[in-house]
Write an enzyme that holds these catalytic residues in place. Structure first.
Site, mmCIF file in Angstrom:
data_model
loop_
_atom_site.group_PDB
_atom_site.id
_atom_site.type_symbol
_atom_site.label_atom_id
_atom_site.label_comp_id
_atom_site.label_asym_id
_atom_site.label_seq_id
_atom_site.Cartn_x
_atom_site.Cartn_y
_atom_site.Cartn_z
ATOM 1 N N GLY A 1 -1.605 -8.443 3.197
ATOM 2 C CA GLY A 1 -2.697 -8.860 2.347
ATOM 3 C C GLY A 1 -3.758 -9.729 2.988
ATOM 4 O O GLY A 1 -4.565 -10.337 2.289
ATOM 5 N N ASP B 1 -1.041 -0.525 -1.582
ATOM 6 C CA ASP B 1 -0.028 -0.344 -0.537
ATOM 7 C C ASP B 1 1.212 0.255 -1.152
ATOM 8 O O ASP B 1 1.489 0.057 -2.332
ATOM 9 C CB ASP B 1 0.314 -1.673 0.154
ATOM 10 C CG ASP B 1 0.910 -1.434 1.531
ATOM 11 O OD1 ASP B 1 1.958 -0.764 1.629
ATOM 12 O OD2 ASP B 1 0.328 -1.890 2.522
ATOM 13 N N ASP C 1 0.720 5.428 -3.392
ATOM 14 C CA ASP C 1 0.591 6.259 -2.201
ATOM 15 C C ASP C 1 -0.865 6.697 -2.076
ATOM 16 O O ASP C 1 -1.430 7.238 -3.035
ATOM 17 C CB ASP C 1 1.537 7.451 -2.422
ATOM 18 C CG ASP C 1 1.449 8.470 -1.311
ATOM 19 O OD1 ASP C 1 0.683 8.243 -0.353
ATOM 20 O OD2 ASP C 1 2.156 9.489 -1.408
ATOM 21 N N ASP D 1 -6.513 -1.331 7.205
ATOM 22 C CA ASP D 1 -5.964 -1.900 8.445
ATOM 23 C C ASP D 1 -4.544 -1.401 8.651
ATOM 24 O O ASP D 1 -3.746 -2.030 9.332
ATOM 25 C CB ASP D 1 -6.005 -3.437 8.359
ATOM 26 C CG ASP D 1 -5.659 -4.089 9.687
ATOM 27 O OD1 ASP D 1 -5.938 -3.469 10.728
ATOM 28 O OD2 ASP D 1 -5.120 -5.201 9.683
ATOM 29 N N LYS E 1 -8.778 1.096 10.995
ATOM 30 C CA LYS E 1 -8.216 0.914 12.337
ATOM 31 C C LYS E 1 -8.073 2.268 13.012
ATOM 32 O O LYS E 1 -7.724 3.268 12.375
ATOM 33 C CB LYS E 1 -6.845 0.250 12.218
ATOM 34 C CG LYS E 1 -6.175 0.033 13.567
ATOM 35 C CD LYS E 1 -4.828 -0.595 13.422
ATOM 36 C CE LYS E 1 -4.967 -2.031 13.007
ATOM 37 N NZ LYS E 1 -3.703 -2.779 13.149
#
Lengths: 1048, 324
Positions: free
Chosen positions: B53, B80, B96, B121, B161
Site C-alpha cells: 500500500g 490487490d 483479481d 507497482d 513497473k
C-alpha cells in the site's frame, strides 16, 4: 516412435545446447524403429525444438528450425497414437496446442475458461488429443484440471475447468502425478507439498479422476519455497530453494539429501532405487543414492571420550586393528574386535584435558603403535599401546599442551608438542625391542621451535623432509593459518664449536622460522601439511589446499644457505563434509580434484580419525570414526550389499551461481586445435580458468581459485606482450590476473598456461602473487556492528601495466585502478617480486557509486616514462571524470580530475577508450554506455605542456599538468532498449555494445558521428544476462566481423 | 545480521520507515511525480497490485496536498489479490485485475466516472530465474494495461513497473497503441543494479473502435515472433528519463547510520508488516519446531485443507517487511 523429454526448469532458455544432464524419468526412453535413435523434443521459453539423439554415436542432431510459439511452453509431450508424430504443448496462459512434429504447424489449440497465468503444468497424454488432460498450477494458488481435446466447439470455444484443487496459499511451482496410486502432488511458494487423491487421470478417454478430489497430505519440511516435487510408489521427493531434497514416506521425512552448494534445487527427476538426478541453480547435476547408516560403537569405559586416534597394528581389518580413545578422565581405551579395553589410566593431572596422537613404528618385523598424551600442565606421556608400562613421561614446559604431532622416522619418530607461548618441544623417539619382547622407548630432546606471535599460537600440522647436506627442513602449519619453515641443523655436519654451543644450550635452544607465510589459510587455521614429490601441500579450514615449494636462496654461501617458502599453486578442495585435511587421500585427488569420500557426519564433533584407502581394506574407501556428543560413531564401510551414501556429481557447475565477469587471456595449443583461454569470476566467490575450443564449444576447467571471501565482481588480466611460446613453438601464455570483489578484496596471481603434449590439453599453473583487503583492520574493530563498513565492494579493476621499453618482465610492477560501490576510486601498485599490493591514492570525488573505470594509453611516439595517459571513472549520476595519472611516488593528496562531464542521465555501466595522435597532442575518444540505454561518444583533446616545454623549462615545475579539453560529444539516445551493460573496442573506431535486451550491436565511430553497423539478437546469440556486467562479449575479430559467445 | 543491517545497506528502506511509508517504493512514485507531475488535476486514481500500500499512501498524501482543504474530494481505489492493511482515504478492493467484475467495481466506486490515473507497482515474487521473472512481470503489466483500458478516461495516465529485458520493445509497442506518450523512467531510488524501470504512459487514446475485452488479451495481435528481430530504426524504443534530483541519495550506496551529526540514529520498526504472506504457515511451524525433519519422531502436522492460518502468527524474521 518418439519420446518426450521433460526438461528441467534451468533449461528454460531458447537453446538446445543449454540442456543440462537429464536422465529419463520413469516414462523412460522409447526406442525408435532403429533402436539406437531417439527423437526428443526440447523446450524452453517460447520455443520448442526437435532433436534426434543417436545413442551409439552419442550425438545430438537438431531436426529442423526452432519452432517459435506465441506464449511460454510449460510442458510438451508426444502423443503415443499411430499416425504422424504429434506434440501436445501446454502454454503459460492455460492453453494447449497440438503440433504436427513433421510440419511444425499447429493443428489445434484450445484455451481454458480459466485464462490466468500458470506457473507449472503437467500434461497427461495418451493416444489422441481427445484423451489429453492438463493439470495447471495457477498464479492464484489453485490446481485446475481440464481437457483441451474436448469435443465440440472450434478453437474459439473455451474448455471448462473439470476439477479445481484449492488449498495452497502460494503459487504452484511443480506438479507430479503417479498413475498407480491415483495421486497428484504439488509444490508451492507456501513451502508446502500437497498430495491429492485424484484417482485415474488421463488414459484412454481422458479421465478426470474422482469427481471430488481430496487433499491427502500437507507436507511441511522445507525451509524455503519448494520448487519441484516427484512422486514414486509410496514416496514423495521434493526439492526447494533451501537446497535440500526431502524424501517423504507417509507424511514423514525419511531422508534429507543435501549436496548442492548454492541457490536451491530447481528440478528433480526420480527413478526409484536407481537414480535420483537433480539439476539446479548452480548448473550442476547430482546423482545421489540412498544414504548409508552410521554405527554407534557404544563406548563402555568410564568418562566421556574426547579424542580418537587410529591404532592399527596390522593391515588387516579396521574392526580388528582398532583405535584408541582418550576420555575426559585421562584414560586411554582401545577398541579391538568390537570390544573396549582400558590401556592406560592417567594420573590426576591428565584429567579434564588431554591431547593425544598415535604413530605406527616398525620394530623389527612388526608394527608398534606409539601413543602420546599431553595434558594441561606440560607433561607428555609416551607409551606403546601394547605395552603401556614401558611408557616414558616427557616435560614440555609448564603450560597447556595445545597439540601433539608425530612425524614418522626410521625406528621411531619425531614428537612435536606445542606448548605455551608458542614453544614447540621436540623429541626424537626411538623404539627398540628389549629383552623378553619388552619394548624400550627412548626420547632424545631436540631444539624446539618458536612460533611467531599471534593469539592462537600452536602447531596444527608439520612435515619433515631431508634436504641435502645442510639438514632437515620442517614445514609446519599453525592454528593462525600460517605456514612456517624451520631449518634443522644437522649435528653431524656442524663444526665442533657449534656442537659445543649446542651441547650447552640443548633443550633451551629454539629455532625460529626461516620463512613464514602468514595467515595463508585464514584465521580458521591450517589443518594438515604433507609433502609429496618435492612439493608441499597444506589444507586449511578455509576449504583450500595450497601447494608450496621450498626454494633455496643465496646458493653461493654455504653457511647462510636459506630456504624460503614460495606459494606455488592454489587448488581448490571442496570441503563437503566437516572433515579436515584428508591428506593421505589427497595426493591422488589433487590432479583430478575429485571427491573421494564424504560422510554425512552432521557436524558437532571435535575429533575424528580415518582409515584411508591406502591400507587396502576397501579400495577407494575409508572408514571414519568420530566422536559426536560423547558417543563414538563409525561410518559403516560400504560392504558387498552397498547401501552407500555417496551421491556423485554428474557435472559440476563452473560457478555455483551467476558468472559476474569474464576476461579473455589468449590462446594456447597447436595450430590445428587452438584453445581460447578465459577467466571467469562468479558469485560463488571463485575464479575459474577455462579453456574453450571455439569450434566444438568444449570447455575445460584448468584451475579454480577460491581465495575470495565474497563474490568476485571483476577481473583484470595483463598478458605478456607478444605472448610466449614453448620450445616447439606451441603458443603459451603468461598473465597477471587481478580479481576483485566484495569486502574490498583483491587477489593477484600469475597464470602460466601452456600445452601439455602428453595429455594433449592445456595446462595451467597458478602462482599466488599478492592479496589485499582494504578492510582488514575493520575485522579487529570493536563495536563494528554499530558502524557502516565504508567499502563493501570493488566494482571494476582496470590494469595499467608498465609496459615500457625496459621490458615488462624485468619490472614486474603493474598498477591497477579500481572503483568500489562506496564512491571511491583507488590506484594500486602490484609488485610481483615483493608479493605486495599497495594503495597509491584514493579519491572520493564522485560522492556516488562509481560503476566503471577505464584507462587510455599514450600513442607510441609520445611514450615517455609511462604508457598510461589518463584514467577515466564514471558513476551512477552519469558523470565521467578524467584523471591525470600521478607519478608513483607522488604526494599523498589525491588529485582532482582534470575534467568532469555529464555523459548519461543515470549510471554509466561501461566505458571504452582509445587514443589517436593529433598535432601537438592526441585525441582521446571515450565511449560510454549507460543505464539509460544510450551510447555516448565523447572526444577530448589532450595536450602535453610538460613535454612541449620540456626543453626550456626546468624540472622545478612538476605540477605542469596535462590539459584536457572536451571537443565533441555524439549521442545515440536509444542505442539499446534496455541498460547498456558492456562495451568493447574491436579497434579504434569500432565498438561492440551489449545490453540486457539481449542484443549485441556494432557501432562505427567516425567524423560523422556514430553509425549503427549491425546487430545480432538474442535468439541466435543470447549474449547478455540481465545483470549489468553479467558478461562481456568475447570475440575473435577479423576485419570487423565479430563473433560473440555467451558463457552460461 | 543485526536488525539495523538493512538500514545500513539501504538508505531508502530506512527513510521509508522513518517517514512512515509502508515500502521504499513510495519514493519511486514521488520521484516519478516530481518529473511528470502525475497528480495534477487527478480526482480519481487507481492503484493496481497495491499491497502493501505504499503507492496508495503516496496517492492519498500527495492528492491532499495538491487539492488543499477545500478542493474536490479525491477518490483512490486500491486493488490487490492479497489483503492489505486499511489506509485512510483509500477504498480497497480485494480482487483479481484480470476480471471484468473488478473493473466494474472500480467504476462503481467512482460513481460511473472513469479514472484519471492508474498506477501499478506489481511485481512477481521473484523466483530467481531471470527470464521467468521477466516473463511474469510482462504478463502482469499487460493484465494491468488490460484493466486500465476498462477504467481509464481518454487522456488519462498509466504508470507501471517494467523489467527492461529481452522482450521490452514488444511491451513498448503494445503500450504505444494505447498511449500517445510513452516514456521509460527510472527513479533514482530504484537501484542501478536492478533491471526495474517504470513506463509512464500519458494521454490515453485507444485505437478507433477498440472495445475493452478482458477475455481476449490484447497482447495476442502483435505477438509476432519476427517483431523482436527488427533492427535499427524499425525497433520501437521509447525515450528514457531518469527521475529525481541528482542530489537525492544514491540507492546503490551504503550510508552511515548517523546521517547528520545532529540527529542520533534510532531503529525504526517497519511501518506495516505483511498480512498473510504465503509462507506464514510454514514460518509458524518452523518457529514452533513443527517442520518435518528426518530424525523427528513424530509425523508432520497434517492439516486439513481448509484450515485458516491464524493471523497472530506473523513471522517477522522472514518477512520482507517492506517490499522493494
Amino acid at each position: 516412435m518418439c519420446v518426450c523429454l521433460s526438461v528441467s526448469k534451468i533449461t528454460q532458455k531458447a537453446s538446445v545446447l543449454n540442456l543440462s544432464p537429464v536422465v529419463p524419468g520413469p516414462s523412460g526412453l522409447t526406442p525408435s524403429t532403429e533402436s539406437t535413435v531417439y527423437d526428443l523434443v526440447v523446450f524452453g521459453g517460447k520455443a520448442v525444438r526437435l532433436v534426434r539423439l543417436h545413442v551409439d554415436q552419442q550425438h545430438l542432431e537438431a531436426r529442423g528450425p526452432l519452432v517459435e510459439l506465441q506464449d511460454w511452453a510449460l510442458d510438451v509431450r508426444w502423443l503415443s497414437g499411430d499416425g504422424p508424430p504429434l506434440l501436445c504443448v501446454a502454454l503459460a496462459h492455460n492453453r494447449a496446442l497440438l503440433l504436427d512434429a513433421n510440419t511444425r504447424t499447429p493443428l489445434f489449440q484450445r484455451s481454458c475458461v480459466e485464462g490466468c497465468l500458470l506457473y507449472s503444468t503437467l500434461l497427461l497424454v495418451h493416444q489422441s488429443w481427445a484423451d489429453t488432460v492438463l493439470v495447471g498450477g495457477t498464479v492464484f494458488n489453485q490446481l485446475v484440471l481440464w481437457k483441451p481435446g474436448e469435443e465440440g466447439g472450434g478453437s474459439e470455444h473455451k474448455a471448462p475447468v473439470q476439477r479445481r484443487l484449492l488449498g495452497h496459499s502460494g503459487v504452484i511451482f511443480s506438479v507430479s502425478y503417479l498413475q498407480d496410486e491415483g495421486c497428484l502432488a504439488s509444490a508451492s511458494d507456501d513451502r508446502s507439498v500437497r498430495v491429492w487423491g485424484v484417482g485415474a487421470l488421463g488414459g484412454p478417454g481422458g479421465s478426470c479422476g474422482d469427481p471430488d478430489p481430496v487433499c491427502l497430505r500437507v507436507l511441511y519440511g522445507h525451509q524455503a519455497r519448494v520448487f519441484s516435487v516427484r512422486l514414486a510408489p509410496g514416496q514423495v521427493f521434493s526439492a526447494g530453494e533451501d537446497g535440500a531434497c526431502l524424501v517423504w514416506d507417509g507424511g514423514r521425512v525419511i531422508r534429507t539429501l543435501k549436496g548442492h552448494r548454492a541457490g536451491g534445487v530447481r528440478a528433480l527427476a526420480v527413478r526409484v532405487r536407481v537414480w535420483r538426478v537433480e539439476a539446479n541453480d548452480d548448473r550442476m547435476g547430482k546423482v545421489e543414492e540412498t544414504a548409508e547408516k552410521l554405527t554407534d560403537l557404544k563406548f563402555s569405559g568410564d568418562g566421556v571420550p574426547k579424542v580418537v586416534c587410529p591404532a592399527d597394528e596390522d593391515d588387516s581389518d579396521w574392526s580388528q586393528s582398532g583405535f584408541v580413545v582418550c576420555t575426559d578422565l585421562g584414560s586411554v581405551y582401545r577398541y579391538r574386535n568390537g570390544l573396549w579395553g582400558l590401556v592406560w589410566r592417567g594420573p590426576s593431572d591428565f584429567q579434564s584435558y588431554c591431547v593425544m596422537e598415535t604413530v605406527s613404528v616398525r620394530v623389527k618385523s612388526s608394527w608398534v603403535q606409539i601413543c602420546a598424551v599431553g595434558n594441561l600442565s606440560g607433561s607428555v606421556f609416551v607409551f606403546p599401546v601394547s605395552h603401556p608400562q614401558s611408557g616414558i613421561l616427557l616435560n614440555a614446559g609448564s603450560g597447556k599442551i595445545h597439540s601433539i604431532i608425530w612425524q614418522k622416522d626410521e625406528g621411531g619418530g619425531f614428537l612435536l608438542a606445542s606448548g605455551a607461548e608458542g614453544r614447540v618441544h621436540r623429541w626424537c623417539v626411538q623404539v627398540t625391542s628389549g629383552e623378553s619382547c619388552h619394548l624400550v622407548l627412548s626420547a632424545l630432546p631436540l631444539p624446539g621451535f618458536l612460533l611467531p606471535l599471534c593469539v592462537k599460537r600452536w602447531l596444527t600440522g608439520a612435515v619433515r623432509v631431508r634436504s641435502g647436506p645442510q639438514g632437515a627442513l620442517w614445514v609446519c602449519g599453525d592454528r593462525r593459518g600460517s605456514l612456517l619453515l624451520f631449518q634443522e641443523k644437522d649435528e653431524s655436519n656442524t663444526d665442533d664449536e657449534e656442537k659445543e654451543r649446542m651441547e650447552v644450550t640443548k633443550g633451551g635452544l629454539t629455532l625460529e622460522p626461516t620463512s613464514v607465510l602468514f595467515g595463508v589459510h585464514g584465521k580458521q587455521g591450517v589443518t594438515a601439511v604433507t609433502a609429496c614429490a618435492g612439493l608441499f601441500y597444506s589444507t586449511g579450514r578455509d576449504g583450500c589446499v595450497r601447494v608450496f615449494r621450498v626454494r633455496q636462496t643465496k646458493p653461493d654461501h654455504r653457511e647462510n644457505k636459506n630456504s624460503i617458502l614460495e606459494p606455488e599453486t592454489t587448488e581448490e578442495e571442496e570441503e563437503e563434509e566437516e572433515e579436515e585435511g584428508m591428506m593421505d587421500n589427497l595426493d591422488e585427488g589433487t590432479f583430478k580434484q575429485e571427491r573421494l569420500l564424504a560422510v554425512p557426519c552432521g557436524g558437532g564433533h571435535r575429533s575424528w580419525t580415518l582409515w584411508p584407502s591406502l591400507k587396502g581394506v576397501w579400495p577407494g574407501y575409508g572408514a571414519l570414526v568420530f566422536i559426536k556428543q560423547g558417543a563414538l560413531m563409525a561410518s559403516q564401510p560400504p560392504g558387498p550389499t552397498r547401501t552407500g551414501t555417496t551421491g556423485w556429481t554428474l557435472r559440476d557447475g563452473v560457478h555455483g551461481r551467476g558468472v559476474g565477469c569474464v576476461r579473455r587471456l589468449g590462446r594456447v595449443g597447436p595450430p590445428e586445435g587452438l584453445w581460447e583461454v578465459a577467466v571467469t569470476g562468479g558469485e560463488d566467490t571463485s575464479v575459474a580458468v577455462l579453456a574453450v575450443r571455439p569450434d566444438s564449444g568444449a570447455v575445460r576447467v584448468l584451475a579454480v581459485l577460491t581465495d575470495h571471501i565474497s563474490s568476485v565482481r571483476t577481473l583484470m588480466a595483463v598478458t605478456r606482450p607478444g605472448g610466449g611460446a614453448d620450445g616447439d613453438g606451441t603458443p603459451s601464455l603468461s598473465a597477471v590476473l587481478v580479481s576483485a570483489g566484495g569486502r574490498a578484496q583483491m587477489q593477484c596471481y600469475r597464470l602460466l598456461i601452456g600445452w601439455d603434449r602428453q595429455r594433449a590439453a592445456p595446462s595451467c599453473q597458478v602462482i599466488q602473487v599478492a592479496r589485499h583487503r582494504l578492510d582488514e583492520q575493520w575485522e579487529r574493530k570493536r563495536d563494528r556492528h554499530k558502524m557502516v563498513k565504508m567499502d563493501p565492494e570493488t566494482r571494476q579493476v582496470q590494469g595499467l601495466s608498465n609496459r615500457n621499453s625496459s621490458g615488462w618482465t624485468r619490472r614486474p610492477v603493474c598498477r591497477c585502478f579500481s572503483v568500489s560501490f562506496f564512491s571511491c576510486c583507488r590506484l594500486f601498485s602490484i609488485c610481483e617480486t615483493k608479493h605486495r599490493i599497495d594503495l597509491l591514492w584514493e579519491s572520493f570525488h564522485h560522492q556516488r557509486c562509481v560503476l566503471s573505470v577505464a584507462t587510455s594509453e599514450r600513442p607510441r611516439r609520445l611514450c615517455v616514462s609511462s604508457r598510461v595517459l589518463l584514467l577515466f571513472s564514471a558513476s551512477t549520476d552519469g558523470q565521467v571524470s578524467v584523471w591525470d595519472l600521478p607519478p608513483p611516488s607522488s604526494s599523498q593528496t589525491p588529485p582532482l580530475p582534470c575534467l568532469s562531464f555529464p555523459a548519461h542521465q543515470s549510471g554509466v555501466n561501461a566505458l571504452a577508450v582509445w587514443t589517436e595522435e593529433d598535432e601537438g597532442g592526441c585525441l582521446v575518444t571515450v565511449a560510454s554506455g549507460g543505464d539509460d540505454g544510450q551510447l555516448t561518444v565523447s572526444v577530448m583533446r589532450v595536450q602535453f605542456p610538460h613535454e612541449a616545454s620540456r626543453g626550456t623549462s626546468s624540472t622545478s615545475e612538476p605540477l605542469n599538468r596535462i590539459q584536457v579539453r572536451l571537443r565533441s560529444q555524439a549521442r545515440v539516445p536509444l542505442a539499446h532498449a534496455a541498460p547498456l551493460t558492456a562495451l568493447q573496442t574491436v579497434r579504434p573506431g569500432l565498438l561492440v555494445s551489449t545490453s540486457s535486451d539481449q542484443r549485441v550491436c556494432l557501432w562505427r565511430v567516425g567524423g560523422t558521428g556514430v553509425v549503427h553497423r549491425g546487430a545480432c539478437t538474442g535468439v541466435k546469440h543470447t549474449v547478455c544476462g540481465p545483470e549489468p556486467d553479467h558478461l562481456r562479449v568475447w570475440f575473435w575479430s577479423v576485419g570487423g566481423i565479430c563473433e560473440a559467445q555467451k558463457l552460461h | 545480521m543485526g536488525r539495523s543491517s538493512k538500514d545500513k545497506r539501504d538508505i531508502y528502506y530506512r527513510l521509508a520507515k522513518e517517514e512512515g511509508w509502508r515500502a521504499r517504493s513510495a519514493f519511486k512514485l514521488l520521484q516519478l511525480d516530481h518529473e511528470f507531475n502525475l497528480f495534477t488535476g487527478v480526482n480519481r486514481a487507481v492503484d493496481l497490485c497495491a499491497a502493501p500500500g505504499s503507492w496508495s499512501q503516496v496517492l492519498s498524501r500527495e492528492e491532499k496536498v495538491e487539492k488543499g482543504e477545500g478542493g474536490e474530494e479525491v477518490k483512490i481505489v486500491a486493488v490487490d489479490l492479497q489483503a492489505m492493511a486499511p489506509l485512510p482515504g483509500v477504498t480497497q478492493i480485494q480482487g483479481d485485475i484480470t476480471k471484468v467484475s473488478t473493473a466494474q467495481e472500480i467504476i462503481r466506486h467512482f460513481e460511473g466516472q472513469p479514472a484519471d490515473l492508474v498506477v501499478c507497482d506489481g511485481a512477481p515474487d521473484v523466483t530467481g530465474l531471470h527470464d521467468v521473472d521477466e516473463y511474469i512481470q510482462a504478463q502482469l503489466l499487460l493484465a494491468a494495461l488490460n484493466i486500465t483500458t476498462h477504467v481509464l478516461k481518454p487522456g488519462g495516465t498509466f504508470v507501471a513497473k517494467i523489467f527492461r529485458g529481452k522482450d521490452v520493445t514488444l511491451l513498448y509497442s503494445q503500450l504505444k497503441i494505447f498511449f500517445s506518450g510513452v516514456t521509460c523512467a527510472k527513479p533514482r531510488s530504484s537501484r542501478n543494479s536492478s533491471i526495474e524501470a517504470f513506463v509512464v504512459c500519458q494521454n490515453y487514446q485507444p485505437p478507433e473502435g477498440y472495445v475493452p475485452n478482458m477475455s481476449n488479451p490484447l497482447l495476442d495481435h502483435s505477438y509476432d515472433v519476427d517483431f523482436n528481430q527488427l533492427e535499427g530504426p524499425n525497433r520501437v524504443i521509447v525515450p528514457f528519463l531518469a527521475c529525481g534530483d541528482l542530489s537525492a541519495f544514491d540507492s546503490d550506496r551504503t550510508y552511515p547510520l548517523q546521517l547528520d551529526a545532529g540527529k542520533q540514529y534510532q531503529y525504526t520498526p517497519p511501518t506495516q508488516p505483511p498480512i498473510h504472506p504465503p509462507y506464514q504457515q510454514a514460518c509458524h511451524l518452523r518457529k514452533n519446531n513443527l517442520l518435518s525433519r528426518e530424525d523427528a519422531p513424530t509425523d508432520c502436522p497434517n492439516q486439513s485443507r481448509d484450515q485458516d492460518p491464524s493471523a497472530d502468527n506473523i513471522c517477522l524474521n522472514d518477512s520482507h517487511c517492506l517490499r522493494s
